[in-house]
Design an enzyme around this catalytic site. Structure first.
Site, PDB file in Angstrom:
ATOM      1  N   ARG A  53       0.847  -1.086   0.029  1.00 37.65           N
ATOM      2  CA  ARG A  53       0.010   0.032   0.013  1.00 37.65           C
ATOM      3  C   ARG A  53       0.906   1.251   0.146  1.00 37.65           C
ATOM      4  NH1 ARG A  53       2.392   1.689   4.564  1.00 37.65           N
ATOM      5  NH2 ARG A  53       0.528   2.989   4.634  1.00 37.65           N
ATOM      6  N   GLY A  54       0.333   2.370  -0.199  1.00 36.89           N
ATOM      7  CA  GLY A  54       0.870   3.398  -0.303  1.00 36.89           C
ATOM      8  C   GLY A  54       1.294   3.840  -1.906  1.00 36.89           C
ATOM      9  N   ALA A  55       1.216   5.027  -2.361  1.00 36.00           N
ATOM     10  CA  ALA A  55       0.913   5.348  -3.770  1.00 36.00           C
ATOM     11  C   ALA A  55       2.151   5.022  -4.358  1.00 36.00           C
ATOM     12  CB  ALA A  55       0.655   6.866  -3.981  1.00 36.00           C
ATOM     13  N   ARG A  90      -6.794  -1.126  -8.064  1.00 33.93           N
ATOM     14  CA  ARG A  90      -7.145  -0.152  -7.282  1.00 33.93           C
ATOM     15  C   ARG A  90      -7.775   1.076  -8.049  1.00 33.93           C
ATOM     16  NH1 ARG A  90      -4.512   0.006  -2.165  1.00 33.93           N
ATOM     17  NH2 ARG A  90      -5.566   1.755  -1.521  1.00 33.93           N
ATOM     18  N   GLN A 202      -2.978   2.729  11.253  1.00 37.73           N
ATOM     19  CA  GLN A 202      -1.618   2.807  10.190  1.00 37.73           C
ATOM     20  C   GLN A 202      -0.452   3.358  11.236  1.00 37.73           C
ATOM     21  OE1 GLN A 202      -4.429   4.350   9.182  1.00 37.73           O
ATOM     22  NE2 GLN A 202      -4.575   3.995   6.853  1.00 37.73           N
ATOM     23  N   ASP A 243      -2.016  12.814   0.648  1.00 38.11           N
ATOM     24  CA  ASP A 243      -2.646  12.097  -0.354  1.00 38.11           C
ATOM     25  C   ASP A 243      -2.762  12.939  -1.680  1.00 38.11           C
ATOM     26  OD1 ASP A 243      -3.718  10.676   2.441  1.00 38.11           O
ATOM     27  OD2 ASP A 243      -3.473   9.235   0.836  1.00 38.11           O
ATOM     28  N   ASN A 253      -5.160  14.694   3.713  1.00 35.70           N
ATOM     29  CA  ASN A 253      -4.320  13.751   4.125  1.00 35.70           C
ATOM     30  C   ASN A 253      -5.207  12.890   5.219  1.00 35.70           C
ATOM     31  OD1 ASN A 253      -1.738  12.391   4.563  1.00 35.70           O
ATOM     32  ND2 ASN A 253      -1.507  13.262   6.480  1.00 35.70           N
ATOM     33  N   LYS A 254      -4.790  12.042   5.492  1.00 30.98           N
ATOM     34  CA  LYS A 254      -5.411  11.234   6.475  1.00 30.98           C
ATOM     35  C   LYS A 254      -6.277  12.046   7.409  1.00 30.98           C
ATOM     36  CE  LYS A 254      -5.002   7.547   6.272  1.00 30.98           C
ATOM     37  NZ  LYS A 254      -5.650   6.575   4.997  1.00 30.98           N
TER      38      LYS A 254
END
Lengths: 336, 336
Positions: A53-55, A90, A202, A243, A253-254
């Site tokens: 995960r993570g772009a 995705r 996370q 993000d 962001n989150k």
């Protein structure tokens, strides 16, 4: 970064030269399991099931997925099919499509018998480019931490971070954590307040794991704690990832990032967002244009962790049938 | 308030007239279990094991604890012993000591043979007084909600709350939730955003349970979500309780309250603290004087909930051996 003294990336070429290997992030923080990706399907599964995960890491895995597909069928049809399968894993991941476009641009002009070697070479390059980008984010940011260390006469610099913007989300170094790793590696005394980052945790799982594995001192706190920590003078600066960042500098962001930014402003604490150029969305004027994704409410009402016996289990933490909402991101307006 | 249409308090006189009954809050939200307290030791255990929690309810339980002790030994020595045993259960609970002082003042002048009846009568009175205090907090606050309803032309009023300041923390009505129950009972359309309230999850478990049991529409959200909800115009007002309020109006409440207050201020959302007079500590000038208790870090690294089979279990959510910190409260400065 290191795990118990041994350097790792999140994805690398297998010893046989025709596979890729990854850390299965669904098993963290309770087990370190390396998984070999030998086929297109393996790569697609790794992305879809969030083993990666993570772009940036998703993009790198997709690139290796194309290379694995070429080893099986290097025709134009094989290349098209690989892109189709990987793009579907995705659908909203911008970096995934970028990596596939890069691979097509590299491979299309090549004769079929040169595509396997070309694909593995380009995938490796994409990884190296990401590592270099993150290393330079670290280089760019480490001075901020060193300045605090100098100002504090060598006392420990306390940094608060939210979610996981570390090396596990990229190929190495991370974004927000890159300056912290560089400071630590240079011997600057640092300590990281790790927001647990509900509802997916996370921070408590991935960020705490990777900082601990590299040896960086850190403390996990509930997301509720950051305001008090700043009021009490226990935070020197905040460092987070993003993000998506809009043209005017607003930062998605989150969820919860905005609350920490408000507390930083209220207490005169520096607040920085570490990002590569690729995260800036020049098509969006400001943060109000960013749609806020809602995810499965079950992530709020249920929690996954490890039972005393070692088994991983999911428990309900809310009354049966409770209604919950799960907003994934918030928007922190640019500094004013 | 109601559970499935039947009115409950959190503590009441048993049908036999010489016991008290409570809802065992350690079993919530997964089971509604009524426990009879028949002896001093039962009452002490109920407080110490957190079968009852919340300052007013702890006080009421201690009062019944003294009454139960009198039934066994109504001498001066018996009274002194009861107070000693009960005071030791939660050494820092101000309300507990207040209730014991009330009971001693009531019983000391009485002959031993009048003490049992006197003690049960005074315990019932203490409960009724708390109910009346909370009912009047509700009466005082319901107008705020009605004003929003009028302003919105009868559309649903959205209220955000943090932690559990509901009837489960008192004998009935609650503090922050009292105005909401009164609005709901009057037919004002309300909806409550319930912060899950990490690390002990009192929102996701207790607040969601009691609102649901009474029929009040509500949605559980991660503590990180409130800022976004306010930015998106989805919160009309915030209503919270307080553990201690200083002479200048600074408010100590469950950790995370301050972050929501900052978001309310940034978005022009009303933010109210509902409290009885007894919560004001006139001996403290401002919030900086309030010591912030740190609790067991295991509350951050571990989570208790219900397994799919119905069994309650605790899972680790952080890497084994992770360091965590658990600040229990923060201070929200008075409005400026």
């Amino acid at each position: 970064m290191n795990i118990d003294g041994k350097p790792y990336r999140t994805i690398w070429l297998g010893a046989d030269g025709v596979s890729a290997e990854i850390i299965d992030q669904t098993k963290l923080p309770f087990a370190l399991e390396i998984v070999a990706l030998c086929t297109l399907e393996d790569a697609a599964h790794a992305i879809a099931s969030m083993q990666v995960r993570g772009a940036p890491l998703i993009g790198a895995t997709a690139a290796y997925g194309v290379a694995l597909a070429m080893a099986d069928d290097a025709s134009d049809a094989g290349l098209a099919r690989a892109c189709e399968v990987l793009a579907a894993t995705r659908p909203t991941a911008v970096n995934l499509r970028w990596a596939l476009d890069e691979m097509v641009a590299e491979l299309q002009p090549l004769p079929a018998d040169a595509r396997v070697a070309g694909a593995f070479a380009r995938a490796a390059e994409i990884c190296d480019e990401d590592v270099e980008t993150c290393r330079r984010i670290g280089e760019h940011g480490v001075g901020l931490i060193e300045a605090h260390a100098a100002h504090k006469g060598g006392e420990t610099v306390n940094i608060l971070t939210h979610c996981n913007a570390g090396w596990l989300a990229t190929v190495d170094w991370g974004t927000a954590l890159a300056p912290i790793y560089q400071a630590f590696d240079r011997g600057v005394p640092v300590h990281v307040w790790v927001d647990e980052t509900r509802p997916r945790n996370q921070g408590a799982s991935l960020t705490a794991f990777e900082l601990g594995a590299h040896g960086v001192p850190h403390t996990i706190v509930a997301d509720n704690a950051g305001g008090h920590l700043m009021q009490a003078g226990l935070v020197d600066l905040c460092l987070v990832g993003t993000d998506r960042t809009t043209a005017n500098g607003d930062v998605a962001n989150k969820i919860g990032t905005y609350l920490k930014a408000l507390a930083a402003k209220d207490n005169g604490v520096q607040f920085f967002v570490a990002l590569p150029h690729s995260t800036i969305d020049w098509t969006l004027e400001d943060g109000a244009d960013i749609p806020i994704e809602q995810r499965d409410p079950g992530e709020v009402t249920h929690m996954t962790g490890q039972l005393p016996g070692g088994q991983v289990a999911t428990v309900a933490v809310a009354p049966p049938g409770s209604h919950a909402a799960n907003y994934a991101f918030d928007v922190t307006p640019r500094g004013s």
